[in-house]
Structures are given as C-alpha cells and as structure tokens.
Design a protein around this motif. Structure first.
Motif, PDB file in Angstrom:
ATOM      1  N   ASN A   1       0.825  -1.209   0.000  1.00  0.00           N
ATOM      2  CA  ASN A   1       0.000   0.000   0.000  1.00  0.00           C
ATOM      3  C   ASN A   1       0.863   1.265   0.000  1.00  0.00           C
ATOM      4  OD1 ASN A   1       0.571  -1.038   2.721  1.00  0.00           O
ATOM      5  ND2 ASN A   1      -0.479   0.807   3.435  1.00  0.00           N
TER       6      ASN A   1
ATOM      7  N   THR B   1       2.251   3.953  -7.848  1.00  0.00           N
ATOM      8  CA  THR B   1       1.461   3.634  -6.665  1.00  0.00           C
ATOM      9  C   THR B   1       0.708   2.315  -6.872  1.00  0.00           C
ATOM     10  OG1 THR B   1      -0.521   4.752  -7.449  1.00  0.00           O
ATOM     11  CG2 THR B   1       1.102   6.115  -6.254  1.00  0.00           C
ATOM     12  N   LEU B   2       0.111   1.812  -5.811  1.00  0.00           N
ATOM     13  CA  LEU B   2      -0.693   0.610  -5.925  1.00  0.00           C
ATOM     14  C   LEU B   2      -1.893   0.852  -6.836  1.00  0.00           C
ATOM     15  CD1 LEU B   2      -0.749  -2.336  -4.959  1.00  0.00           C
ATOM     16  CD2 LEU B   2      -2.208  -1.589  -3.073  1.00  0.00           C
ATOM     17  N   ASP B   3      -2.444   2.060  -6.823  1.00  0.00           N
ATOM     18  CA  ASP B   3      -3.538   2.383  -7.750  1.00  0.00           C
ATOM     19  C   ASP B   3      -3.057   2.334  -9.192  1.00  0.00           C
ATOM     20  OD1 ASP B   3      -5.550   2.645  -5.850  1.00  0.00           O
ATOM     21  OD2 ASP B   3      -5.237   4.805  -5.603  1.00  0.00           O
TER      22      ASP B   3
ATOM     23  N   ARG C   1      -6.660  -6.948  -4.690  1.00  0.00           N
ATOM     24  CA  ARG C   1      -6.718  -6.630  -3.252  1.00  0.00           C
ATOM     25  C   ARG C   1      -5.318  -6.592  -2.658  1.00  0.00           C
ATOM     26  NH1 ARG C   1     -11.457 -10.941  -1.916  1.00  0.00           N
ATOM     27  NH2 ARG C   1     -13.184  -9.791  -2.831  1.00  0.00           N
ATOM     28  N   GLN C   2      -5.175  -5.806  -1.592  1.00  0.00           N
ATOM     29  CA  GLN C   2      -3.918  -5.703  -0.841  1.00  0.00           C
ATOM     30  C   GLN C   2      -4.248  -5.718   0.629  1.00  0.00           C
ATOM     31  OE1 GLN C   2      -2.768  -2.895   1.242  1.00  0.00           O
ATOM     32  NE2 GLN C   2      -0.914  -4.037   1.719  1.00  0.00           N
ATOM     33  N   SER C   3      -3.408  -6.412   1.405  1.00  0.00           N
ATOM     34  CA  SER C   3      -3.585  -6.409   2.852  1.00  0.00           C
ATOM     35  C   SER C   3      -2.240  -6.510   3.552  1.00  0.00           C
ATOM     36  CB  SER C   3      -4.460  -7.579   3.303  1.00  0.00           C
ATOM     37  OG  SER C   3      -4.634  -7.531   4.716  1.00  0.00           O
ATOM     38  N   ASN C   4      -2.174  -5.887   4.698  1.00  0.00           N
ATOM     39  CA  ASN C   4      -1.024  -6.018   5.590  1.00  0.00           C
ATOM     40  C   ASN C   4      -1.220  -7.161   6.591  1.00  0.00           C
ATOM     41  OD1 ASN C   4       0.375  -3.773   4.499  1.00  0.00           O
ATOM     42  ND2 ASN C   4      -0.916  -2.390   5.688  1.00  0.00           N
TER      43      ASN C   4
END
Length: 145
Positions: free
Chosen positions: A14, A28-30, A50-53
C-alpha cells in the motif's frame, strides 16, 4: 465471462510510490491496479485486486478465490519468506498460482531468496517493477485456460 483472476498483494505494498522508490519504483498501488485491469481486459479477463497487511486476510481471500476465481497472482511481499499459512491456503486452492515481485529477490538480501509461495507457484515473475504484475496476469490467464 470466465471467473476472475485474483491479484493479491501483501504487506507494505500500500506504500508503493513512497517506500524505497529506488527498489520498488514510483508507481502507486492504484497505478498497478490500473495496469492489471487493462492487461486483464486485453486478455478477455477480469480481476479481483486486493492488498492487505494482514496474513489472515490474505488467507481468507485465497480461500475465496478457490470458489470464485480461475487463478491467483500473488505478491506475498515479506509473507513469502515467513508464511506457511499462505502456502497451505494456496495449496488448498487447487488453482494455478503465479508469484510476482516488483524487485528481483535473488539479487537482494539472502533471506529474500527463498519464498514458501515458490513451492506451489507454477512460476514467478520478478524484477520488472509494475510490469511484473502485468506479465503475471498474462501467465495466469494462460494457465487458467
């Protein structure tokens, strides 16, 4: 329309564009999402991006992909080096998996040279920045046929 390709990104992605841009680039991630959507569309595919920490959330999405997806592209980031849970979820998915990294882990610190995801992935695309995701989607679409 065929089932979508799940494109999953792990921790700290992110922060793309601001975190160590000399390694990970300025996109960027976008920006990465837009590239992925365009590549998938050109192949007649859709993606779930999707992205998650959070490791457990990634596991949940892999399990969701098992039912709703046709393949998985995953940039596990640091979890690639540590997460047996992600490995087990990918194994249970019974879907084609393509590992993806913005940088080339083999050219970095020793601990980055091994990932658990590689044990289940059909292949890996590394070192091409955001284009690694595009190439991984192309590979996943081919494997999903």
């Amino acid at each position: 329309m065929p089932k979508p390709i799940y494109v999953l990104s792990g921790p700290n992605l992110n922060l793309l564009g601001v975190r160590e841009p000399e390694i990970y680039g300025h996109q960027t991630l976008d920006d990465v999402r837009a590239l992925c959507e365009a590549r998938a569309k050109s192949l007649g595919r859709e993606i779930v991006f999707r992205q998650s920490n959070h490791e457990g959330e990634l596991v949940d999405w892999i399990q969701e992909a098992r039912e709703k997806g046709c393949a998985i592209v995953i940039n596990p980031a640091a979890y690639g080096h540590t997460s047996i849970a992600i490995l087990d979820a990918l194994k249970a998915s019974d879907l084609p998996v393509v590992e993806c990294h913005l940088s080339n882990p083999a050219a970095r610190e020793d601990f980055r040279r091994h990932t658990y995801v590689s044990l289940v992935a059909a292949g890996a695309v590394t070192g091409f920045g955001a284009a690694s995701y595009e190439l991984a989607i192309e590979a996943a679409a081919g494997l999903a046929r």
